[in-house]
Design an enzyme around this catalytic site. Sequence first.
Site, PDB file in Angstrom:
ATOM      1  N   HIS A 180      37.868 -68.283  20.513  1.00 32.53           N
ATOM      2  CA  HIS A 180      36.747 -67.692  19.752  1.00 32.53           C
ATOM      3  C   HIS A 180      36.304 -68.575  18.585  1.00 32.53           C
ATOM      4  CE1 HIS A 180      37.004 -63.992  22.013  1.00 32.53           C
ATOM      5  NE2 HIS A 180      38.265 -63.800  21.667  1.00 32.53           N
TER       6      HIS A 180
ATOM      7  N   ASP B 247      40.795 -65.430  29.967  1.00 31.40           N
ATOM      8  CA  ASP B 247      41.194 -64.388  29.019  1.00 31.40           C
ATOM      9  C   ASP B 247      40.279 -63.176  29.244  1.00 31.40           C
ATOM     10  OD1 ASP B 247      42.621 -64.122  26.046  1.00 31.40           O
ATOM     11  OD2 ASP B 247      40.699 -63.076  26.132  1.00 31.40           O
TER      12      ASP B 247
ATOM     13  N   HIS C 297      38.647 -61.630  27.088  1.00 32.11           N
ATOM     14  CA  HIS C 297      37.461 -61.750  26.228  1.00 32.11           C
ATOM     15  C   HIS C 297      36.730 -63.064  26.483  1.00 32.11           C
ATOM     16  CE1 HIS C 297      40.508 -59.275  24.033  1.00 32.11           C
ATOM     17  NE2 HIS C 297      39.453 -58.515  23.813  1.00 32.11           N
TER      18      HIS C 297
ATOM     19  N   TYR D 178      48.467 -58.927  24.607  1.00 38.77           N
ATOM     20  CA  TYR D 178      48.979 -58.167  23.453  1.00 38.77           C
ATOM     21  C   TYR D 178      50.011 -57.117  23.815  1.00 38.77           C
ATOM     22  CZ  TYR D 178      45.227 -60.927  21.794  1.00 38.77           C
ATOM     23  OH  TYR D 178      44.455 -62.020  21.533  1.00 38.77           O
TER      24      TYR D 178
HETATM   25  C1  OKP Z   1      41.314 -62.517  20.984  1.00 39.33           C
HETATM   26  B1  OKP Z   1      41.577 -63.121  22.355  1.00 39.33           B
HETATM   27  C2  OKP Z   1      37.502 -54.637  17.735  1.00 39.33           C
HETATM   28  C3  OKP Z   1      38.638 -55.510  17.342  1.00 39.33           C
HETATM   29  C4  OKP Z   1      38.422 -56.841  17.911  1.00 39.33           C
HETATM   30  C5  OKP Z   1      39.482 -58.900  18.262  1.00 39.33           C
HETATM   31  C6  OKP Z   1      39.904 -59.273  19.639  1.00 39.33           C
HETATM   32  C7  OKP Z   1      40.220 -60.725  19.695  1.00 39.33           C
HETATM   33  C8  OKP Z   1      40.774 -61.121  21.032  1.00 39.33           C
HETATM   34  N1  OKP Z   1      37.763 -53.275  17.523  1.00 39.33           N
HETATM   35  N2  OKP Z   1      39.630 -57.506  18.017  1.00 39.33           N
HETATM   36  O1  OKP Z   1      40.448 -63.369  23.142  1.00 39.33           O
HETATM   37  O2  OKP Z   1      42.579 -62.414  23.123  1.00 39.33           O
HETATM   38 ZN    ZN Z   2      41.450 -61.996  24.726  1.00 44.07          ZN
END
Ligand code: OKP
Ligand code: ZN
Length: 336
Positions: free
Chosen positions: A154, A190, A192, A318
């Site tokens: 990110h 990933d 995201h 996670y």
């Molecule tokens: C990082 B990676 C929204 C909270 C957002 C951020 C997620 C980051 C993911 N309620 N949290 O791509 O695993």
């Molecule tokens: Zn992620």
Amino acid sequence: MRQFFSTRQLAHAPLRELHNGGFTDYAETPARADAIRAGIGATEDPADHGTAAIQAVHTLDYLDFLQAAPMRWAEAGRPGDVIGYVWPVVGRRPLTFARIDAMVGQFSFDAATPLAATTWDAAYWSAQTALSALDAVLSGDKAALGLCRPPGHHAGADYMGGYCYLNSAAIVAQAAIDAGKTRVAILDIDYHHGNGTQDIFYDRSDVFYASVHADPLTDYPFYWGHADETGEGEAAGTTLNLPLPQGATLAPFRQAQATALEAIAAFGPDLLVISFGADTWEGDPISHFKLTTADYAVLARDIAACRWPSVILTEGGYAVGALGDNVASFVSGFQS
Ligand code: OKP
Ligand code: ZN
């Protein structure tokens, strides 16, 4: 497969993040790295490559910010970690701020990415870990793993966000180009979308970015990763976004990954960088896909069958209790 990790990556340990309107326990914990190490077995310490490869991707003012902001935060009398509350939505101009709150908005895009005095060193060694995995592949190994924690996909050239500070996948891709590779592909699997990686290479026709991820209409990072984002200028067509709906199982994920691999094959890379997140697992606490532990070996075999020299870098994941097995499953698929 050679695997790299530095215990210096553990010192970064924010306590809280702003999540859905309140502060919650920070999901991107040092325990994640311990879990992956327990799952994959012995790792080697990375070599220190210095800052040149990091500076090839990130701007100097951003790197200065990462290192100095925790001190400025403390000087401003603030408790805890650096965390922003205001962002230049309309457009970012290269203004120079002395006030920490303005600086953090200038160099970040969310409030989920606390910055502490321990962060720089951990992110630095996460990038070194990635560069050491690249070294192994440049010297002839078919694949190598960098246990990159904190993650990177990110983070943009001059912003942090999404638990990410230095973009290890981008740093490796650029370092491979600088080492003489002419075409590098990044496959991001990933949960995201890797908005930072996409942004860094959006106008670069020598780096192909393909991502399979949760539809940003429903999932973080919302504003990037839509199917109509395909690259710009002479790089048009070198970004490929394959969003999937929440609830996706192996079958649609594997099909989307196959689409990505076909596009990468048409691009013809000298090297593949894999941003591997195990947050696609069915029990992940912040994500909504339904992959099983065994599925990661299947996905890895499909990638390995393409026979591109591959640098595997960890991103999210996670569910700490399953994370070691999930990463180990992916690695096992790459080796079989
Ligand atoms: C990082 B990676 C929204 C909270 C957002 C951020 C997620 C980051 C993911 N309620 N949290 O791509 O695993
Ligand atoms: Zn992620």
